[in-house]
Design a protein around this motif. Structure first.
Motif, PDB file in Angstrom:
ATOM      1  N   GLY A 154      41.754 149.779  89.930  1.00  0.00           N
ATOM      2  CA  GLY A 154      41.423 150.807  90.909  1.00  0.00           C
ATOM      3  C   GLY A 154      39.971 151.197  90.732  1.00  0.00           C
ATOM      4  N   PHE A 162      47.970 155.056  98.121  1.00  0.00           N
ATOM      5  CA  PHE A 162      48.074 153.623  97.849  1.00  0.00           C
ATOM      6  C   PHE A 162      49.504 153.247  97.455  1.00  0.00           C
ATOM      7  CE2 PHE A 162      47.946 150.444  94.311  1.00  0.00           C
ATOM      8  CZ  PHE A 162      47.758 149.321  95.099  1.00  0.00           C
ATOM      9  N   THR A 164      41.733 150.008 100.633  1.00  0.00           N
ATOM     10  CA  THR A 164      40.669 151.008 100.503  1.00  0.00           C
ATOM     11  C   THR A 164      41.076 152.309 101.181  1.00  0.00           C
ATOM     12  OG1 THR A 164      39.550 150.285 102.539  1.00  0.00           O
ATOM     13  CG2 THR A 164      38.815 149.290 100.481  1.00  0.00           C
ATOM     14  N   ILE A 193      41.371 151.994  85.699  1.00  0.00           N
ATOM     15  CA  ILE A 193      40.494 152.669  86.653  1.00  0.00           C
ATOM     16  C   ILE A 193      39.048 152.377  86.268  1.00  0.00           C
ATOM     17  CG2 ILE A 193      39.660 154.895  87.535  1.00  0.00           C
ATOM     18  CD1 ILE A 193      42.378 154.318  88.610  1.00  0.00           C
ATOM     19  N   LEU A 248      38.295 154.738  97.188  1.00  0.00           N
ATOM     20  CA  LEU A 248      39.172 154.019  96.271  1.00  0.00           C
ATOM     21  C   LEU A 248      39.380 152.609  96.819  1.00  0.00           C
ATOM     22  CD1 LEU A 248      41.286 153.791  93.913  1.00  0.00           C
ATOM     23  CD2 LEU A 248      42.994 154.523  95.592  1.00  0.00           C
ATOM     24  N   SER A 249      39.051 151.601  95.995  1.00  0.00           N
ATOM     25  CA  SER A 249      39.335 150.205  96.335  1.00  0.00           C
ATOM     26  C   SER A 249      40.262 149.664  95.258  1.00  0.00           C
ATOM     27  CB  SER A 249      38.052 149.370  96.377  1.00  0.00           C
ATOM     28  OG  SER A 249      37.143 149.883  97.319  1.00  0.00           O
ATOM     29  N   VAL A 250      41.419 149.164  95.644  1.00  0.00           N
ATOM     30  CA  VAL A 250      42.355 148.590  94.675  1.00  0.00           C
ATOM     31  C   VAL A 250      42.236 147.076  94.761  1.00  0.00           C
ATOM     32  CG1 VAL A 250      44.724 148.459  93.862  1.00  0.00           C
ATOM     33  CG2 VAL A 250      43.885 150.575  94.889  1.00  0.00           C
ATOM     34  N   VAL A 283      48.385 151.221  88.625  1.00  0.00           N
ATOM     35  CA  VAL A 283      47.237 150.332  88.446  1.00  0.00           C
ATOM     36  C   VAL A 283      47.014 150.178  86.941  1.00  0.00           C
ATOM     37  CG1 VAL A 283      46.132 150.916  90.633  1.00  0.00           C
ATOM     38  CG2 VAL A 283      45.559 152.230  88.606  1.00  0.00           C
ATOM     39  N   LEU A 336      45.320 157.611  95.087  1.00  0.00           N
ATOM     40  CA  LEU A 336      46.248 156.687  94.433  1.00  0.00           C
ATOM     41  C   LEU A 336      47.670 156.860  94.972  1.00  0.00           C
ATOM     42  CD1 LEU A 336      44.963 156.831  90.753  1.00  0.00           C
ATOM     43  CD2 LEU A 336      45.053 154.782  92.201  1.00  0.00           C
TER      44      LEU A 336
END
Length: 358
Positions: free
Chosen positions: A200, A283, A222, A295, A211-213, A292, A280
Motif C-alpha cells: 500500500g 480498498f 487507487t 505500507i 493510496l495506490s495498492v 496489505v 484502506l
C-alpha cells in the motif's frame, strides 16, 4: 491516439508536475543496474497548479526551464503524468487476433460506450494486457481516456522550456512501475520479505493524499483524498500568526515553540492516519483483499517525524518511508544527500523516468 501507455525506446526525462513543485529525474541503465544521471526540484508559485491541473502555463513552463538548466541535462524528450482522477480507465475484452490498428478502430467506433465526453475533447489510448482468463480467444485491453485540456496545458508548458512531451502517463501507473524498486528497498532492510506481496503506497502531497495498492501485476487500485501537507502549513500559520513562507520554513527546518508537537503536529498526524485507514477500508470493501503486507509512505510529507511509527502502531502493518533510489548508483555530479532527502517525493518522477527502459 495519445501516448498514455505505449512503450518507448529512447532516453526520457521524468517530470512530475505537482501542486507545489516540479521534480525532474534522468536515469540510465547498464549491466550494473540503474543510475541517477540528473535530478532537481523547482518550487512553483501558489495556484500555478490547482488540484493537479496546470492553471498557469507560462509560470510552470518557466519553472521547468530553470529546473532543466540547473540539472544540466541534455535530454529533451519528457514523460509527464496526469492524476488518476483526471483519467477514465476501463478494461474490456477483444478478440486475440486483432492488430493494434484494428483495436484502435474499434475503440473509436464504440467510444461512446466507455467515455462520457465528446470524442474530440479527449485523448484516448489503450494497452493490451493479457489473455482473458474467461476465454483464451480474447485479450484484456486497458483503455485510458483524458480530457485534452489537461494534457495540452502540460504540453504547452513543456514547449516553453524547449522540451517535448514524449509520453503522458497516469500517476498510479508510475507508482506501479516502481513496484520492483520498492521491493528491492524492502529486501535491503530485511531478509524475510516474501517474493510476492501487496504494497500500500500512501503518497502524501501538498493538497492530496493518494493510496495506490500494488500487487506486481495488473492495474493498481487507487483512491485520492483532498488532504495533504498544506493543512499542516496552514495550521502552523494560523496557530502562530506566521506568513505562508514562514510557516513552510518552520515546518521543514524547525524552530517552533515548545507546544508545537502536542498542539499542532500530533493532531495533524492523527488526522492523516485516519485518512489512510479510511482509504484502506474502501480498498478492502471494493476488492477481495482484507490486508496489505506493507505500507510505503511517499510524498513530501512522508518524512514527518514519527508519522511512519504512528501509522504502523495504529494499523499493525510494517511501514517504511519510500526510497526508490535504494539500489541505484548516483552520478558524482548529483548532490546525493539532497537526492536522498527528496527521495520519498520522487516516486512519480521515478516511474516516469523508467519509461526510457520499457
Amino acid at each position: 491516439m495519445f501516448s498514455f501507455l505505449k512503450k518507448k525506446q529512447k532516453s526520457i526525462l521524468g517530470l512530475d508536475i505537482s501542486s507545489t513543485s516540479i521534480k525532474l529525474l534522468e536515469l540510465s541503465q547498464s549491466d550494473a543496474g540503474l543510475r541517477v544521471e540528473s535530478y532537481g526540484v523547482e518550487p512553483l508559485p501558489d495556484n500555478a497548479v490547482v488540484e493537479k491541473n496546470v492553471a498557469a502555463i507560462e509560470e510552470v513552463g518557466l519553472a521547468t526551464k530553470r529546473l532543466t538548466e540547473r540539472a544540466k541535462t541534455k535530454v529533451k524528450a519528457v514523460a509527464v503524468a496526469v492524476a488518476g482522477s483526471a483519467v477514465i480507465t476501463k478494461t474490456i475484452e477483444m478478440p486475440v487476433d486483432l492488430s493494434d490498428a484494428e483495436i484502435e478502430d474499434r475503440l473509436y467506433e464504440d467510444a461512446d460506450q466507455y467515455i462520457p465526453y465528446p470524442l474530440d475533447e479527449v485523448a484516448l489510448d489503450f494497452q493490451v494486457q493479457r489473455t482473458s482468463q474467461k476465454n483464451p480467444e480474447m485479450v484484456e485491453v486497458l483503455i485510458a481516456a483524458c480530457r485534452r485540456e489537461n494534457i495540452e496545458a502540460r504540453v504547452e508548458a513543456l514547449e516553453i522550456a524547449n522540451l517535448t512531451a514524449e509520453v503522458v502517463d497516469i500517476e498510479a501507473h508510475c507508482v506501479q512501475r516502481s513496484f520492483e524498486l520498492l521491493n528491492l528497498q524492502l529486501r535491503q532492510d530485511a531478509d524475510d520479505v516474501p517474493a510476492e506481496q501487496v504494497l500500500g503506497v500512501v503518497d502524501i502531497g501538498a493538497t492530496m493524499t493518494t493510496l495506490s495498492v500494488l500487487t506486481g501485476s495488473g492495474v493498481p487500485y487507487t483512491r485520492e483524498q483532498l488532504f495533504g501537507g498544506k493543512q499542516l502549513t496552514d495550521e502552523i500559520q494560523r496557530h502562530y500568526g506566521m506568513t505562508v513562507a514562514e510557516a513552510g520554513y518552520a515546518k521543514k527546518f524547525g524552530g517552533l515553540p515548545e507546544g508545537y508537537e502536542a498542539e499542532v503536529l500530533m493532531p495533524f498526524k492523527e488526522a492523516l492516519v485516519q485518512q489512510v485507514m479510511r482509504s484502506l477500508q474502501f480498498f478492502y470493501s471494493a476488492t477481495a483483499y482484507n490486508d496489505v503486507d506493507h505500507i510505503i509512505l511517499a510524498g513530501g510529507t512522508a518524512s514527518l517525524e514519527g508519522l511512519a511509527e504512528l501509522l504502523e502502531s495504529k494499523l499493525g502493518t510494517p511501514c517504511t518511508i519510500a526510497n526508490p533510489f535504494a539500489a541505484m548508483s548516483v552520478n558524482p555530479d548529483v548532490d546525493e544527500r539532497s537526492l536522498m532527502n527528496d527521495a520519498p517525493a520522487m516516486m512519480i518522477a521515478c516511474g516516469l523516468a523508467l519509461r526510457s527502459f520499457d
